[in-house]
Write an enzyme that holds these catalytic residues in place. Structure first.
Site, PDB file in Angstrom:
ATOM      1  N   ASN A 248       0.191   2.310  -1.205  1.00  0.00           N
ATOM      2  CA  ASN A 248       0.985   1.292  -1.906  1.00  0.00           C
ATOM      3  C   ASN A 248       2.246   0.898  -1.147  1.00  0.00           C
ATOM      4  O   ASN A 248       2.606  -0.271  -1.070  1.00  0.00           O
ATOM      5  CB  ASN A 248       1.392   1.806  -3.292  1.00  0.00           C
ATOM      6  CG  ASN A 248       0.267   1.709  -4.299  1.00  0.00           C
ATOM      7  OD1 ASN A 248      -0.739   1.070  -4.048  1.00  0.00           O
ATOM      8  ND2 ASN A 248       0.438   2.353  -5.433  1.00  0.00           N
TER       9      ASN A 248
ATOM     10  N   GLY B 108      -1.636  -0.902 -19.353  1.00  0.00           N
ATOM     11  CA  GLY B 108      -1.358  -0.522 -20.742  1.00  0.00           C
ATOM     12  C   GLY B 108      -2.418  -1.018 -21.706  1.00  0.00           C
ATOM     13  O   GLY B 108      -2.862  -0.294 -22.599  1.00  0.00           O
TER      14      GLY B 108
ATOM     15  N   LYS C 131      -1.517   8.355  -3.246  1.00  0.00           N
ATOM     16  CA  LYS C 131      -1.617   6.954  -3.664  1.00  0.00           C
ATOM     17  C   LYS C 131      -0.472   6.129  -3.074  1.00  0.00           C
ATOM     18  O   LYS C 131      -0.673   5.012  -2.592  1.00  0.00           O
ATOM     19  CB  LYS C 131      -1.603   6.836  -5.184  1.00  0.00           C
ATOM     20  CG  LYS C 131      -1.839   5.387  -5.605  1.00  0.00           C
ATOM     21  CD  LYS C 131      -1.734   5.149  -7.075  1.00  0.00           C
ATOM     22  CE  LYS C 131      -1.990   3.650  -7.344  1.00  0.00           C
ATOM     23  NZ  LYS C 131      -1.675   3.265  -8.715  1.00  0.00           N
TER      24      LYS C 131
ATOM     25  N   GLU D 289       8.071  -4.790  -6.959  1.00  0.00           N
ATOM     26  CA  GLU D 289       8.310  -3.361  -7.212  1.00  0.00           C
ATOM     27  C   GLU D 289       8.583  -2.644  -5.892  1.00  0.00           C
ATOM     28  O   GLU D 289       7.914  -1.672  -5.539  1.00  0.00           O
ATOM     29  CB  GLU D 289       7.093  -2.774  -7.928  1.00  0.00           C
ATOM     30  CG  GLU D 289       7.339  -1.478  -8.636  1.00  0.00           C
ATOM     31  CD  GLU D 289       6.113  -1.007  -9.403  1.00  0.00           C
ATOM     32  OE1 GLU D 289       6.265  -0.104 -10.237  1.00  0.00           O
ATOM     33  OE2 GLU D 289       5.015  -1.534  -9.176  1.00  0.00           O
TER      34      GLU D 289
END
Length: 340
Positions: free
Chosen positions: A211, A13, A207, A288
Site C-alpha cells: 500500500n 464497512g 499489507k 490517505e
C-alpha cells in the site's frame, strides 16, 4: 452479537455490516447524507462475486455515533485521518468490555501499545497528533485487524465485492484470548476468513509494504498495478521504497514471510487494477498518505533509518493532495505564462 459499524455505508464497512447482519447479528451502521437515507429506506445492498442475487440487509442506521447503544463490538471502518475528529463520540459509546476493531490501512495509532519494546506506548504523531487517540481509547479494548478484501461503493447504500474475504485478527499483546476466539468465530460464521495471529504487527507490515508503495506511485502516475510493476523505472522505485521500509520494520522486530520480489510479483498479478489512492484522487477525496507513508517515515526517524525514496514519494504525493484539495477535488493545471 450487538455490533456497530462506524463507516457502515462505505465499501468495507458496508461489506462487513451486510454479511454480519445476514448471519444473525444485531447490526447498527453509522452513515451520513444520501448513504444514510438509502440505507434507512432500502437497507444495505451487497453484490457478491460468487452469489447470483444481492444480499439485502435490513440494519439500523444512524447519523450520530452517540445515538448508538453500547455495543459488544465496534468496527471502525473509516480512514485514519477521520478518527481524531470522532474520537470523543467513539469513546462515549464504549463500555468496559466493548471490543474495538480498527480497520485502517497503514500504521495504526495503537502500534506500540501493549508491546514489549523500547518504544512501548510511544505515540505516532503522524496518525495520532499529541497522542489524543491513545489517551481516550484504552488499548485493552482494542483488537488488531488487517483488511484484505477489495470492495467499492457503487452508489449510496450499494456495495460491490470484488475479491477476497480475509480479516486476520490479533490481540495487541499476541495472546490467544477467549474474546478474540469468539470474534474470530463470529466473523467465520458470517462467511469471512478471520485467523487469529500471534503477531498482527508483522501482518500489518506485509499489507502496508504494498500500500505505501503502489498507492502513491499510482496516484502520481495514474497507472495501474500491472503497469507500475512492468515499467523498469517504477518497479525499481517500488523496490527501493520496500527495502527502506523493510529495514525500519526489522529494527522493530517484524518478520516478513515473503521477500520483496515475491511481493512485487504478487502486485503485478493483480493486473490492471486501480489502487484505492488513485480512485480517491480521481474522486477528489483526501488521500490517505500520512497513515500509509508518513507514519513509516516517522518510524524511520525514531529507528535512525534513512528513507530517501520514501521521503521523495511522500513529498510529491503530499503536494499532489494539496493541489487537489485546494481545487475542490479537481486536478487542474495552472495557466502558464509563456516566454518567447
Amino acid at each position: 452479537m450487538k455490533i456497530c459499524v462506524i463507516g457502515g455505508g462505505g465499501a468495507i464497512g458496508g461489506y462487513l455490516a451486510a454479511k454480519l447482519a445476514r448471519a444473525g447479528n444485531q447490526v447498527t451502521v453509522v452513515a451520513r447524507g444520501a448513504t444514510l437515507e438509502a440505507i434507512q429506506r432500502d437497507g444495505l445492498t451487497l453484490h457478491m462475486e460468487d452469489e447470483p442475487r444481492p444480499i439485502i440487509a435490513r440494519v439500523a442506521a444512524v447519523e450520530k455515533i452517540r445515538d448508538v447503544d453500547t455495543p459488544d463490538v465496534i468496527m471502525l471502518a473509516v480512514k485514519a485521518h477521520q478518527i481524531e475528529p470522532i474520537i470523543d463520540d467513539l469513546a462515549s459509546i464504549m463500555g468496559p468490555e466493548t471490543v474495538l476493531i480498527p480497520m485502517q490501512n497503514g500504521i495504526p495509532w495503537w502500534y506500540f501499545q501493549n508491546l514489549e519494546s523500547e518504544f512501548k506506548d510511544f505515540p505516532i504523531e503522524t496518525v495520532d497528533a499529541g497522542g489524543q487517540i491513545m489517551k481516550k481509547i484504552n488499548p485493552r479494548n482494542v483488537i488488531g485487524c488487517v483488511v484484505y478484501p477489495a470492495t467499492y461503493a457503487e452508489s449510496p447504500g450499494v456495495i460491490r465485492h470484488v475479491e477476497g474475504n480475509r480479516f486476520p485478527l490479533g490481540e495487541l499483546d499476541g495472546s490467544q484470548s477467549e474474546r478474540i476466539q469468539k470474534i474470530s468465530q463470529m466473523m467465520t460464521d458470517a462467511g469471512f476468513k478471520a485467523p487469529v495471529l500471534e503477531d498482527i504487527r508483522s501482518e500489518i507490515w506485509l499489507k502496508l509494504w504494498g500500500n505505501m508503495t503502489f498507492n502513491p506511485i499510482s496516484a502520481l502516475t495514474h497507472e495501474h498495478l500491472e503497469g507500475i510493476c512492468r515499467n523498469p523505472l517504477t518497479k525499481d522505485l517500488a523496490r527501493c521504497m520496500m527495502l527502506e521500509a523493510q529495514t525500519i520494520a526489522e529494527k522493530l522486530g517484524v518478520v516478513f514471510r515473503v521477500d520483496v520480489e515475491r511481493r512485487i510479483s504478487g502486485a503485478e498479478k493483480v493486473g490492471k487494477h486501480k489502487t484505492s489512492m488513485l480512485q480517491d484522487l480521481e474522486a477528489g477525496n483526501n488521500l490517505e498518505i500520512d497513515a500509509l507513508l508518513g507514519s513509516v517515515i516517522e518510524l524511520g526517524r525514531i529507528t535512525n533509518t534513512l528513507t530517501p525514496c520514501l521521503s521523495t514519494v511522500f513529498a510529491l504525493t503530499k503536494l499532489l493532495n494539496t493541489k487537489v484539495q485546494s481545487s475542490q477535488g479537481r486536478l487542474a493545471l495552472p495557466e502558464l505564462a509563456l516566454e518567447h
